[in-house]
Write a protein that holds these residues in place. Structure first.
Motif, PDB file in Angstrom:
ATOM      1  N   ASP A  55     -15.679  -3.345 -12.628  1.00 18.40           N
ATOM      2  CA  ASP A  55     -16.715  -2.632 -13.372  1.00 18.40           C
ATOM      3  C   ASP A  55     -17.710  -1.932 -12.456  1.00 18.40           C
ATOM      4  O   ASP A  55     -18.514  -1.120 -12.916  1.00 18.40           O
ATOM      5  CB  ASP A  55     -17.445  -3.583 -14.336  1.00 18.40           C
ATOM      6  CG  ASP A  55     -18.099  -4.756 -13.622  1.00 18.40           C
ATOM      7  OD1 ASP A  55     -18.130  -4.759 -12.369  1.00 18.40           O
ATOM      8  OD2 ASP A  55     -18.584  -5.668 -14.320  1.00 18.40           O
ATOM      9  N   PHE A  56     -17.662  -2.217 -11.153  1.00 23.91           N
ATOM     10  CA  PHE A  56     -18.562  -1.522 -10.231  1.00 23.91           C
ATOM     11  C   PHE A  56     -17.893  -0.334  -9.543  1.00 23.91           C
ATOM     12  O   PHE A  56     -18.510   0.340  -8.721  1.00 23.91           O
ATOM     13  CB  PHE A  56     -19.120  -2.496  -9.178  1.00 23.91           C
ATOM     14  CG  PHE A  56     -18.074  -3.223  -8.399  1.00 23.91           C
ATOM     15  CD1 PHE A  56     -17.489  -2.651  -7.282  1.00 23.91           C
ATOM     16  CD2 PHE A  56     -17.662  -4.503  -8.775  1.00 23.91           C
ATOM     17  CE1 PHE A  56     -16.525  -3.325  -6.560  1.00 23.91           C
ATOM     18  CE2 PHE A  56     -16.697  -5.184  -8.048  1.00 23.91           C
ATOM     19  CZ  PHE A  56     -16.124  -4.602  -6.939  1.00 23.91           C
ATOM     20  N   VAL A  57     -16.629  -0.087  -9.850  1.00 21.20           N
ATOM     21  CA  VAL A  57     -15.897   1.048  -9.280  1.00 21.20           C
ATOM     22  C   VAL A  57     -15.924   2.204 -10.260  1.00 21.20           C
ATOM     23  O   VAL A  57     -15.624   2.035 -11.450  1.00 21.20           O
ATOM     24  CB  VAL A  57     -14.439   0.661  -8.958  1.00 21.20           C
ATOM     25  CG1 VAL A  57     -13.612   1.894  -8.619  1.00 21.20           C
ATOM     26  CG2 VAL A  57     -14.396  -0.333  -7.808  1.00 21.20           C
ATOM     27  N   ASP A  58     -16.277   3.385  -9.768  1.00 22.07           N
ATOM     28  CA  ASP A  58     -16.207   4.592 -10.585  1.00 22.07           C
ATOM     29  C   ASP A  58     -14.763   5.084 -10.535  1.00 22.07           C
ATOM     30  O   ASP A  58     -14.322   5.662  -9.535  1.00 22.07           O
ATOM     31  CB  ASP A  58     -17.156   5.652 -10.046  1.00 22.07           C
ATOM     32  CG  ASP A  58     -17.331   6.831 -11.002  1.00 22.07           C
ATOM     33  OD1 ASP A  58     -16.376   7.115 -11.758  1.00 22.07           O
ATOM     34  OD2 ASP A  58     -18.407   7.454 -10.992  1.00 22.07           O
ATOM     35  N   ALA A  59     -14.015   4.825 -11.606  1.00 26.53           N
ATOM     36  CA  ALA A  59     -12.579   5.132 -11.629  1.00 26.53           C
ATOM     37  C   ALA A  59     -12.295   6.617 -11.457  1.00 26.53           C
ATOM     38  O   ALA A  59     -11.186   7.001 -11.067  1.00 26.53           O
ATOM     39  CB  ALA A  59     -11.969   4.633 -12.935  1.00 26.53           C
ATOM     40  N   GLY A  60     -13.275   7.454 -11.739  1.00 28.78           N
ATOM     41  CA  GLY A  60     -13.087   8.898 -11.579  1.00 28.78           C
ATOM     42  C   GLY A  60     -13.467   9.400 -10.211  1.00 28.78           C
ATOM     43  O   GLY A  60     -13.441  10.607  -9.967  1.00 28.78           O
ATOM     44  N   LYS A  61     -13.824   8.483  -9.287  1.00 26.24           N
ATOM     45  CA  LYS A  61     -14.273   8.896  -7.958  1.00 26.24           C
ATOM     46  C   LYS A  61     -13.572   8.101  -6.854  1.00 26.24           C
ATOM     47  O   LYS A  61     -14.202   7.543  -5.958  1.00 26.24           O
ATOM     48  CB  LYS A  61     -15.794   8.728  -7.843  1.00 26.24           C
ATOM     49  CG  LYS A  61     -16.586   9.655  -8.757  1.00 26.24           C
ATOM     50  CD  LYS A  61     -18.090   9.496  -8.532  1.00 26.24           C
ATOM     51  CE  LYS A  61     -18.893  10.441  -9.414  1.00 26.24           C
ATOM     52  NZ  LYS A  61     -20.352  10.295  -9.183  1.00 26.24           N
ATOM     53  N   ILE A  62     -12.256   8.033  -6.933  1.00 22.75           N
ATOM     54  CA  ILE A  62     -11.463   7.392  -5.877  1.00 22.75           C
ATOM     55  C   ILE A  62     -10.865   8.492  -5.012  1.00 22.75           C
ATOM     56  O   ILE A  62     -10.005   9.261  -5.461  1.00 22.75           O
ATOM     57  CB  ILE A  62     -10.356   6.501  -6.465  1.00 22.75           C
ATOM     58  CG1 ILE A  62     -10.975   5.384  -7.318  1.00 22.75           C
ATOM     59  CG2 ILE A  62      -9.497   5.916  -5.347  1.00 22.75           C
ATOM     60  CD1 ILE A  62      -9.950   4.526  -8.031  1.00 22.75           C
ATOM     61  N   ALA A  63     -11.350   8.595  -3.778  1.00 24.34           N
ATOM     62  CA  ALA A  63     -10.881   9.622  -2.853  1.00 24.34           C
ATOM     63  C   ALA A  63      -9.995   8.990  -1.792  1.00 24.34           C
ATOM     64  O   ALA A  63     -10.275   7.877  -1.319  1.00 24.34           O
ATOM     65  CB  ALA A  63     -12.069  10.323  -2.191  1.00 24.34           C
ATOM     66  N   ILE A  64      -8.933   9.675  -1.398  1.00 23.87           N
ATOM     67  CA  ILE A  64      -7.995   9.146  -0.407  1.00 23.87           C
ATOM     68  C   ILE A  64      -8.062   9.983   0.870  1.00 23.87           C
ATOM     69  O   ILE A  64      -8.249  11.197   0.823  1.00 23.87           O
ATOM     70  CB  ILE A  64      -6.556   9.108  -0.951  1.00 23.87           C
ATOM     71  CG1 ILE A  64      -6.117  10.473  -1.504  1.00 23.87           C
ATOM     72  CG2 ILE A  64      -6.435   8.038  -2.025  1.00 23.87           C
ATOM     73  CD1 ILE A  64      -4.682  10.516  -1.982  1.00 23.87           C
ATOM     74  N   ASP A  65      -7.910   9.302   1.996  1.00 25.93           N
ATOM     75  CA  ASP A  65      -7.991   9.968   3.302  1.00 25.93           C
ATOM     76  C   ASP A  65      -6.992   9.306   4.234  1.00 25.93           C
ATOM     77  O   ASP A  65      -6.906   8.080   4.305  1.00 25.93           O
ATOM     78  CB  ASP A  65      -9.407   9.851   3.868  1.00 25.93           C
ATOM     79  CG  ASP A  65      -9.615  10.696   5.131  1.00 25.93           C
ATOM     80  OD1 ASP A  65      -8.646  11.300   5.622  1.00 25.93           O
ATOM     81  OD2 ASP A  65     -10.763  10.735   5.620  1.00 25.93           O
ATOM     82  N   GLY A  66      -6.224  10.115   4.956  1.00 24.66           N
ATOM     83  CA  GLY A  66      -5.280   9.589   5.931  1.00 24.66           C
ATOM     84  C   GLY A  66      -4.980  10.607   7.010  1.00 24.66           C
ATOM     85  O   GLY A  66      -5.140  11.818   6.806  1.00 24.66           O
ATOM     86  N   TRP A  67      -4.530  10.113   8.156  1.00 23.59           N
ATOM     87  CA  TRP A  67      -4.236  10.969   9.308  1.00 23.59           C
ATOM     88  C   TRP A  67      -2.785  10.772   9.729  1.00 23.59           C
ATOM     89  O   TRP A  67      -2.256   9.677   9.694  1.00 23.59           O
ATOM     90  CB  TRP A  67      -5.158  10.612  10.472  1.00 23.59           C
ATOM     91  CG  TRP A  67      -5.155  11.640  11.566  1.00 23.59           C
ATOM     92  CD1 TRP A  67      -4.397  11.637  12.695  1.00 23.59           C
ATOM     93  CD2 TRP A  67      -5.953  12.830  11.619  1.00 23.59           C
ATOM     94  NE1 TRP A  67      -4.659  12.755  13.451  1.00 23.59           N
ATOM     95  CE2 TRP A  67      -5.618  13.497  12.817  1.00 23.59           C
ATOM     96  CE3 TRP A  67      -6.920  13.386  10.770  1.00 23.59           C
ATOM     97  CZ2 TRP A  67      -6.216  14.707  13.198  1.00 23.59           C
ATOM     98  CZ3 TRP A  67      -7.513  14.584  11.158  1.00 23.59           C
ATOM     99  CH2 TRP A  67      -7.171  15.230  12.345  1.00 23.59           C
ATOM    100  N   SER A  68      -2.121  11.846  10.119  1.00 22.70           N
ATOM    101  CA  SER A  68      -0.740  11.824  10.588  1.00 22.70           C
ATOM    102  C   SER A  68       0.171  11.403   9.428  1.00 22.70           C
ATOM    103  O   SER A  68       0.260  12.136   8.445  1.00 22.70           O
ATOM    104  CB  SER A  68      -0.604  10.915  11.808  1.00 22.70           C
ATOM    105  OG  SER A  68       0.597  11.163  12.492  1.00 22.70           O
ATOM    106  N   TYR A  69       0.810  10.227   9.522  1.00 24.49           N
ATOM    107  CA  TYR A  69       1.583   9.784   8.356  1.00 24.49           C
ATOM    108  C   TYR A  69       0.662   9.627   7.149  1.00 24.49           C
ATOM    109  O   TYR A  69       1.044   9.899   6.012  1.00 24.49           O
ATOM    110  CB  TYR A  69       2.291   8.462   8.650  1.00 24.49           C
ATOM    111  CG  TYR A  69       3.449   8.161   7.717  1.00 24.49           C
ATOM    112  CD1 TYR A  69       4.764   8.331   8.134  1.00 24.49           C
ATOM    113  CD2 TYR A  69       3.236   7.710   6.411  1.00 24.49           C
ATOM    114  CE1 TYR A  69       5.831   8.060   7.288  1.00 24.49           C
ATOM    115  CE2 TYR A  69       4.287   7.441   5.564  1.00 24.49           C
ATOM    116  CZ  TYR A  69       5.588   7.616   6.002  1.00 24.49           C
ATOM    117  OH  TYR A  69       6.645   7.352   5.152  1.00 24.49           O
TER     118      TYR A  69
END
Length: 773
Positions: free
Chosen positions: A625-639
């Motif tokens: 309930d403390f996570v904004d389900a509409g604001k999950i951003a993903i970040d990765g490098w290389s693979y």
């Protein structure tokens, strides 16, 4: 959502299944390890949080401070070594005013004091490194370091060979420093011979040898730009963890020398686009399915005479994986891996004639799998071999003697490193996940009774180690999520003898001003679609009731690295948390240290199971309930950059935004040894390559996307970026891009790193992925 992806907050039946799976797993752990992990199913308790109650006012971290000097991790000594006589402990120590510059220090164990042996700034010339050395450093993952990055003790223990700014120096313990070379070209792979009588190095594609202190001469011919002696070929350096191409015998009488011909390897015209101009390099880059360099091995005298060719077999399309001399110099042992990477032959070679025989063959642990190369083996004086293998489904140690195998370690855990063998005591030291897959420890056993395994390190920490050649002294580095790396010397029983670097978080530690806002890491598990346990970690800012927070979901996803662990993970994630974001990471199937069955699902299927496992992690997050389900951003490098693209393509709308750093976008563009290990060849496995590619569905990306790439990348070449941006432009699909002129696969530096992360978070803010007011 996938069945079982949310064990903590799923419907009752799924929850019971997850609890049962987790309890079954806990029974396999030691009691102490179970205590550290067993609370993860009480996930809603995270919402109660962990705000710091100290009296010091919290000070938020900036990205500028994270990457500035002195390092917030504290001192970071490298390459700790004991002198042959055991009196001195030497190491490379970084400077307070320049965290990337290293000098050579020595600790006199008799006098109990430290002194700087070589000052890299005073001794160095500042001369620019050759392109060959720059690229070799990139492949060794030390491209950002300056000053002294390696060194070697003489056999007598009275001096140290020091490469610096492309030249070689001999630093004597008394303080005298002798310059051995002074050339515009770099001396690559410098080494003292086994007895210390000779110094050797590679210059201008030839192997050079000379008496220590005298002029060196080439002992191999110069045969044009496509043929090199004494070097490791590109894929050996980049993918096989083999950085050298020559090996001295124990008595210095002979040298084994690699010769490779890359004239048949395709050329990638790499435009190293810089800020003030462009340099064009015609780089030999063996793409998947294309020709590799032809590698040969010769044995010769130190002056190049009496050269014989080693019989590596009729098939030249193989990999020279490892080369070792027998302890008495009577034989040369060569590991020959087939192109498919499903079989590895151990060859025993007569160094006088070059004739070879197959001693044994290691095959893949299961069908549709591969062989993971390893440095975790050792030939013993009695002719037997301690050998790491995954043949029972987990990486374990075996002994090969007189044609027979004996398994030394066993269980549903993984030996991650063979540290040493004390042959006088018959004692073997290793690093493993035996107690906790997230916190490796150091162990030992006696060869006479391998079933009695002793743990030598503290479960409170994640531990790593190295040992001297005789395996009598341990060098231990330890940390946990709240304590930065500490290092000490221990005896063979694990008893601490002396600190190398205590690195306590006292008032004068660089990280001290930020301790008040330091947030602890939470750990847990969730279930993949097939019921496999997946480990996750999470760091939250101080949570206020009723507020929902955005998530910075970091991933790598590819085979090899283990992201989730209980060691110190530096200040970067705390800076992200200080900005009001939740940090989250998950190790999907295909990653290391969980056994063969955990890695195998990516076989001929990259961009599939990893994407689904990361999706399970995102759906798991939405239940808090403390996570904004509409604001999950993903970040990765290389693979991880590749994963960002595949995740956005597979699940539009699930992620609020994605950052794709230096992504492989089309596996036909990546190198042979890595790609073919998991994907086969484009010729034989065309469907798998097409399905794994990020290009065909590029136009389907509808969520905000930021692509980042270094414009001089020699690993994931820039064509990977141009392929996908062209596809998206032609389809009129919006995206954003940040390019770094002159930077390779490593886009980092005191100013560049904060620029990169500030760019990322400006991008997220522009698309509404922001913390609550």
């Amino acid at each position: 959502m996938p069945v079982g992806a949310n064990p903590c907050l799923s419907p009752r039946g799924l929850r019971e299944r997850a609890v049962a799976e987790w309890e079954r797993h806990l029974r396999k752990l030691t009691f102490a390890a179970a205590l550290t992990l067993g609370t993860c199913l009480a996930a809603p308790a995270l919402a109660q949080n962990n705000s710091n109650t100290g009296e010091t006012a919290p000070m938020d971290l900036t990205f500028e401070r994270v990457f500035a000097s002195p390092s917030l991790d504290g001192p970071a000594p490298r390459q700790a070594k004991l002198s042959p006589d055991g009196r001195y402990l030497t190491l490379l120590k970084n400077r307070e005013d320049d965290r990337e510059r290293y000098d050579l220090w020595a600790y006199d164990r008799e006098k109990g004091d430290w002194s700087m042996l070589v000052d890299s700034e005073k001794l160095g010339t500042g001369r620019e490194l050759s392109e060959d050395e720059k690229m070799q450093r990139e492949r060794a993952r030390v491209g950002s370091l300056k000053g002294i990055i390696s060194y070697q003790w003489t056999k007598e223990g009275d001096a140290v060979l020091v490469p610096l700014d492309g030249d070689l120096y001999l630093a004597r313990i008394g303080g005298e420093v002798i310059r051995l070379t002074d050339t515009e070209e770099s001396e690559l792979n410098p080494s003292l011979s086994s007895t210390g009588a000779y110094v050797s190095f590679v210059r201008d594609r030839q192997l050079w040898v000379g008496d220590v202190g005298a002029e060196a001469s080439p002992i191999t011919p110069k045969e044009g730009d496509a043929i090199r002696w004494g070097e490791a070929e590109f894929v050996a350096q980049e993918e096989m963890a083999r950085l050298t191409g020559y090996w001295w015998s124990p008595d210095d009488r002979r040298i084994a020398v690699e010769r490779f011909d890359e004239s048949m390897v395709g050329i990638v015209t790499r435009a190293a686009i810089g800020a003030t101009g462009t340099k064009v390099f015609d780089q030999r880059y063996p793409v998947a399915g294309g020709p590799n360099a032809v590698v040969e091995l010769f044995v010769m005298d130190p002056d190049g005479q009496n050269r014989v060719k080693v019989d590596l077999g009729e098939n030249t399309d193989i990999y020279l994986a490892r080369v070792d001399w027998a302890p008495d110099g009577s034989a040369l042992y060569v590991q020959r891996q087939n192109r498919e990477q499903t079989a590895l032959d151990m060859l025993k070679v007569d160094p006088a004639t070059g004739k070879s025989e197959v001693l044994f063959t290691e095959t893949a642990a299961m069908e549709d799998y591969w062989i993971n190369l390893s440095d975790d083996y050792k030939w013993l004086d009695d002719g037997s071999l301690i050998w790491w293998s995954e043949r029972d489904g987990f990486g374990h140690l075996y002994r090969y003697a007189d044609g027979n195998w004996t398994q030394l370690t066993k269980g549903e855990w993984v030996v991650t490193k063979l540290l040493g063998v004390d042959q006088e005591q018959g004692r073997v030291y290793f690093q493993a996940t035996r107690d906790d897959v997230l916190a490796q420890q150091i162990y030992a056993f006696n060869l006479a009774n391998p079933g009695e395994v002793e743990r030598l390190t503290d479960l409170f920490y994640t531990n790593a180690g190295t040992m001297d050649g005789k395996a009598q002294t341990l060098l231990v580095t330890r940390s946990n999520d709240d304590i930065p790396p500490q290092s000490y010397i221990a005896d063979g029983q694990g008893n601490q003898l002396a600190w190398i670097e205590r690195n306590e978080l006292t008032a004068d530690h660089p990280y001290a001003p930020y301790l008040a806002s330091h947030q602890p890491t939470q750990y847990g598990v969730l279930l993949a679609e097939d019921g496999t346990l997946l480990y996750w970690e999470m760091v939250t800012p101080p949570l206020e009731p009723g507020k929902k927070y955005p998530v910075y979901f970091y991933h790598y996803g590819g085979p090899g690295p283990q992201t989730v662990n209980k060691g110190w993970n530096g200040a970067l994630r705390q800076a992200i948390v200080d900005k009001g974001y939740i940090w989250f990471a998950l190790d999907n199937r295909g990653s290391a240290n969980r056994g063969v069955k955990f890695e195998q699902p990516i076989y001929r299927a990259m961009g599939g199971v990893e994407v689904r496992d990361q999706k399970a992690g995102a759906e798991f997050l939405t239940q808090f309930d403390f996570v904004d389900a509409g604001k999950i951003a993903i970040d990765g490098w290389s693979y991880g950059g590749y994963m960002t693209l595949k995740q956005l393509q597979a699940d539009p709308g699930l992620y609020a935004a994605g950052i794709s750093g230096a992504p492989v976008t089309k596996w036909e563009l990546y190198d042979t040894h890595y790609t073919e290990r998991y994907m086969g060849t484009p010729q034989a496995d065309a469907h798998a390559y097409e399905k794994a590619s990020a290009i065909p569905d590029a136009a389907k990306i509808t969520d905000p996307l930021l692509i980042i790439h270094g414009m001089a990348d020699d690993n994931v070449v820039f064509e990977n970026a141009t392929e996908i941006i062209s596809k998206m432009q032609e389809a009129n699909v919006p995206f954003e891009m940040m390019l770094y002129p002159g930077y390779t696969h490593r886009v980092s530096g005191e100013q560049i790193s904060p620029h990169r992360y500030n760019t990322v978070f400006r991008f997220l803010e522009a698309h509404g992925v922001t913390p609550p007011e």
